[in-house]
Scaffold this motif. Structure first.
Motif, short mmCIF file in Angstrom:
data_model
loop_
_atom_site.label_atom_id
_atom_site.label_comp_id
_atom_site.label_asym_id
_atom_site.label_seq_id
_atom_site.Cartn_x
_atom_site.Cartn_y
_atom_site.Cartn_z
N TYR A 1 -20.29 7.05 -27.69
CA TYR A 1 -20.15 8.26 -28.52
C TYR A 1 -19.35 7.96 -29.79
O TYR A 1 -19.75 8.32 -30.91
CB TYR A 1 -19.48 9.34 -27.68
N TYR A 2 -18.21 7.27 -29.64
CA TYR A 2 -17.38 6.96 -30.81
C TYR A 2 -18.11 6.02 -31.76
O TYR A 2 -17.96 6.13 -32.99
CB TYR A 2 -16.05 6.35 -30.37
N ALA A 3 -18.90 5.09 -31.22
CA ALA A 3 -19.66 4.18 -32.08
C ALA A 3 -20.68 4.95 -32.90
O ALA A 3 -20.84 4.70 -34.11
CB ALA A 3 -20.36 3.12 -31.22
N VAL A 4 -21.37 5.91 -32.28
CA VAL A 4 -22.32 6.73 -33.02
C VAL A 4 -21.58 7.61 -34.03
O VAL A 4 -22.08 7.83 -35.15
CB VAL A 4 -23.16 7.59 -32.06
N ALA A 5 -20.39 8.09 -33.67
CA ALA A 5 -19.60 8.88 -34.62
C ALA A 5 -19.31 8.08 -35.88
O ALA A 5 -19.22 8.64 -36.98
CB ALA A 5 -18.31 9.35 -33.97
N GLY A 6 -19.17 6.75 -35.72
CA GLY A 6 -18.95 5.89 -36.87
C GLY A 6 -20.11 5.85 -37.83
O GLY A 6 -19.97 5.41 -38.98
N LEU A 7 -21.29 6.31 -37.37
CA LEU A 7 -22.46 6.42 -38.24
C LEU A 7 -22.47 7.76 -38.97
O LEU A 7 -23.31 7.97 -39.86
CB LEU A 7 -23.75 6.29 -37.41
N HIS A 8 -21.61 8.67 -38.56
CA HIS A 8 -21.56 10.02 -39.15
C HIS A 8 -20.11 10.30 -39.58
O HIS A 8 -19.43 11.14 -38.99
CB HIS A 8 -22.02 11.06 -38.13
N LEU A 9 -19.65 9.60 -40.59
CA LEU A 9 -18.26 9.78 -41.02
C LEU A 9 -18.09 11.16 -41.66
O LEU A 9 -18.85 11.56 -42.54
CB LEU A 9 -17.88 8.69 -42.01
N GLN A 10 -17.09 11.89 -41.18
CA GLN A 10 -16.83 13.24 -41.66
C GLN A 10 -15.36 13.57 -41.41
O GLN A 10 -14.62 12.76 -40.86
CB GLN A 10 -17.75 14.23 -40.93
N GLY A 11 -14.96 14.75 -41.81
CA GLY A 11 -13.55 15.11 -41.74
C GLY A 11 -13.03 15.43 -40.36
O GLY A 11 -11.81 15.52 -40.16
N GLY A 12 -13.90 15.62 -39.39
CA GLY A 12 -13.46 15.95 -38.04
C GLY A 12 -14.62 15.91 -37.06
O GLY A 12 -15.79 15.79 -37.45
N TYR A 13 -14.28 16.01 -35.82
CA TYR A 13 -15.24 16.03 -34.71
C TYR A 13 -14.71 17.04 -33.71
O TYR A 13 -13.54 17.40 -33.73
CB TYR A 13 -15.38 14.63 -34.10
N GLU B 1 -13.81 17.08 -30.54
CA GLU B 1 -12.68 16.79 -29.65
C GLU B 1 -11.71 15.76 -30.18
O GLU B 1 -10.74 15.42 -29.51
CB GLU B 1 -13.15 16.30 -28.26
N PHE B 2 -11.94 15.23 -31.39
CA PHE B 2 -11.01 14.24 -31.92
C PHE B 2 -11.05 14.27 -33.44
O PHE B 2 -12.07 14.61 -34.04
CB PHE B 2 -11.33 12.84 -31.38
N PRO B 3 -9.94 13.88 -34.09
CA PRO B 3 -9.90 13.81 -35.55
C PRO B 3 -10.64 12.55 -36.05
O PRO B 3 -11.14 11.77 -35.24
CB PRO B 3 -8.39 13.75 -35.85
N PRO B 4 -10.67 12.32 -37.36
CA PRO B 4 -11.59 11.32 -37.90
C PRO B 4 -11.20 9.86 -37.80
O PRO B 4 -12.06 8.98 -38.00
CB PRO B 4 -11.70 11.73 -39.38
N VAL B 5 -9.94 9.52 -37.52
CA VAL B 5 -9.53 8.11 -37.59
C VAL B 5 -10.32 7.23 -36.63
O VAL B 5 -10.73 6.12 -36.98
CB VAL B 5 -8.02 7.98 -37.32
N THR B 6 -10.59 7.71 -35.43
CA THR B 6 -11.32 6.90 -34.44
C THR B 6 -12.70 6.53 -34.96
O THR B 6 -13.15 5.39 -34.82
CB THR B 6 -11.45 7.66 -33.11
N ALA B 7 -13.40 7.48 -35.58
CA ALA B 7 -14.72 7.19 -36.13
C ALA B 7 -14.63 6.21 -37.30
O ALA B 7 -15.49 5.34 -37.46
CB ALA B 7 -15.40 8.48 -36.57
N LEU B 8 -13.59 6.34 -38.11
CA LEU B 8 -13.40 5.40 -39.22
C LEU B 8 -13.20 3.98 -38.71
O LEU B 8 -13.76 3.02 -39.25
CB LEU B 8 -12.19 5.83 -40.06
N VAL B 9 -12.40 3.83 -37.66
CA VAL B 9 -12.17 2.51 -37.08
C VAL B 9 -13.47 1.97 -36.47
O VAL B 9 -13.78 0.78 -36.59
CB VAL B 9 -11.06 2.56 -36.02
N ALA B 10 -14.26 2.84 -35.82
CA ALA B 10 -15.54 2.42 -35.26
C ALA B 10 -16.48 1.93 -36.35
O ALA B 10 -17.19 0.93 -36.17
CB ALA B 10 -16.18 3.57 -34.49
N ALA B 11 -16.48 2.62 -37.49
CA ALA B 11 -17.32 2.20 -38.61
C ALA B 11 -16.86 0.85 -39.15
O ALA B 11 -17.69 -0.02 -39.48
CB ALA B 11 -17.29 3.25 -39.72
#
Length: 471
Positions: A38-50, A52-62
């Motif tokens: 899920y977090y890896a896919v979130a890294g494909l959709h960078l945005q200001g929030g998600y 259940e979690f804020p954006p830093v995790t997705a940024l790191v995944a990207a």
């Protein structure tokens, strides 16, 4: 003011290197966790929030994807690195309190090799990142209490921490409250409002996203779905102790030493208050791990005073023996078949969520031909198909943030995964073609894979799919 002693560079680096080597050695087992997908896919959709979690995790995944591609070890390297940073900051906390070289080394060992740390530092989740940011916040707060901290740095750390995991808010509220009670002089500084302003500015992207999405995260946290890691309150108390196991008395000693020192009393009561807050609010025990690590760092000093040479040998042997005993539960050190045979996979839900994904993806691929879209009930199932599927139609899921990433699909032929005939009321002609039967599924019969025809376009039936997911 306590004098600052030299940093024990060599012994601390040895402890950090050993911990890092151990975690990297098993980072490829047993496979991707469903949350990591899920977090890896979130890294494909960078945005200001998600949701259940804020954006830093997705940024790191990207970032991990840019550096290493879809590499599990590359992804987990970031949480492993964060965990080593947490150990170093823990030693810095002990150093601020006047810890000798031996006490700093003890702090590194009890923090780095505590069961809670080993059990949460491998998977790519916000947990390890939160441990680091929370420890940095507490370290800077400690320095402020000692008269040598930086308010702007605290504001930056708090802002980044809140963009990493919302639970830091509990710690920050308690820090302010306890400083108001015992160290109001610290908060009178002009740096305090500056720190608040800096943190608020860093939170703007997330606040804008939340406002545009109806404060969905607030609704989600007020009405969270059932989780495999949910705990009863008695279980919470037991697990809080187990997070540090035999080192729990060290954490208690650290809290006592902080509370007895009026200058540092806010930090001690923040630790206690955080544990109590999560207990009352229904939080999970590992939410409290960052403040327990801070307590371990403080407790390394009384531990060092108590440890004679003989006691050190005995305590070290007990710590190592218990650590080795529980190691298969905290890290995937055993081969998969051995772990299954001895019930390790069954005993730990995270392991169950790591195995079986390649088989699942190949199964879906066999039945996806001729369909226009795949609709999955679970974000892990959707993530696995996005990352590893070959020649598949677009994948959609209405679970959590994925509901905002609906693909554009013209046709109505669908393959639905995880929906029973009754739940799939958004389509007609439901025909089960297979069942998922792998270790990552909790139900004995496995979840169904079925072909059907959507009652309208995907955009038209999407509200119904979202409603089904929410119910």
């Amino acid at each position: 003011m306590k004098a600052v002693v030299p940093f024990a560079v060599r012994p601390v680096l040895i402890v950090v290197a050993l911990k890092c080597a151990l975690e990297l050695a098993v980072a490829g087992r047993y496979g991707w966790h469903r949350d990591e997908l899920y977090y890896a896919v979130a890294g494909l959709h960078l945005q200001g929030g998600y949701v259940e979690f804020p954006p830093v995790t997705a940024l790191v995944a990207a970032l991990a994807r840019e550096l290493f591609g879809w590499s599990l070890i590359g992804l987990r390297a970031f949480t492993i690195l964060a965990s080593e940073g947490t150990v170093v900051v823990g030693v810095l906390v002990a150093r601020e309190l006047g810890a000798t070289r031996r006490a700093q080394t003890l702090a590194a060992v009890v923090i780095g090799f505590s069961p809670g740390m080993l059990g949460t530092n491998l998977l790519f989740q916000p947990v390890a990142l939160d441990q680091l940011t929370t420890m940095v916040v507490l370290w800077i707060a400690l320095r402020l209490a000692l008269g040598r901290g930086s308010w702007p740095l605290l504001g930056v750390a708090a802002g980044i921490g809140l963009e990493t995991k919302y639970t830091l808010a509990v710690v920050l509220v308690l820090l302010i409250a306890t400083f108001l009670v015992w160290r109001r002089d610290v908060l009178r500084s002009s740096g305090f409002p500056l720190a608040v302003a800096i943190a608020a500015v860093l939170l703007v992207p997330n606040l804008v996203w939340e406002a545009r999405h109806g404060w969905t995260s607030v609704h989600w946290f007020l009405n969270p779905p059932p989780s495999g890691s949910d705990e009863t309150r008695p279980q919470f108390l037991v697990n809080v102790v187990l997070l540090t196991a035999v080192a729990f008395p060290v954490a208690v000693a650290g809290v006592v030493s902080l509370v007895r020192d009026r200058a540092l009393r806010p930090l001690g009561w923040t630790v206690v208050g955080t544990v109590v807050a999560y207990f009352v609010l229904g939080g999970k025990s590992y939410y409290a791990l960052p403040v327990l690590l801070f307590a371990l760092a403080a407790g390394a000093i009384p531990l060092n005073r108590w440890l004679t040479s003989r006691r050190l040998l005995v305590a070290g042997a007990v710590f190592a023996a218990i650590g080795l005993l529980v190691l298969p539960l905290t890290l995937p050190v055993l081969p998969l078949r051995t772990a299954v045979r001895h019930g390790i996979i069954k005993a730990r839900g995270d392991y169950q969520s790591e195995v079986g994904w390649p088989v699942y993806v190949r199964l879906v691929e066999r039945h996806a031909a001729g369909t226009d879209v795949i609709v999955t009930d679970n974000y892990g199932e959707a993530g696995a198909l996005v990352l590893f599927g070959r020649d598949l139609p677009p994948v959609a899921s209405a679970e959590v943030t994925m509901r905002y990433w609906r693909p554009r699909v013209a046709g109505r032929r669908a393959l639905v995964v995880g929906y029973s005939r009754r739940a799939a009321d958004f389509c007609t002609g439901y025909r089960a073609v297979a069942r998922i039967s792998s270790a990552n599924e909790s139900d004995e019969g496995g979840q169904p894979i079925a072909r059907c025809t959507l009652r309208g376009t995907l955009a038209q039936v999407w509200p119904s799919i979202v409603a089904t997911q929410e119910n």
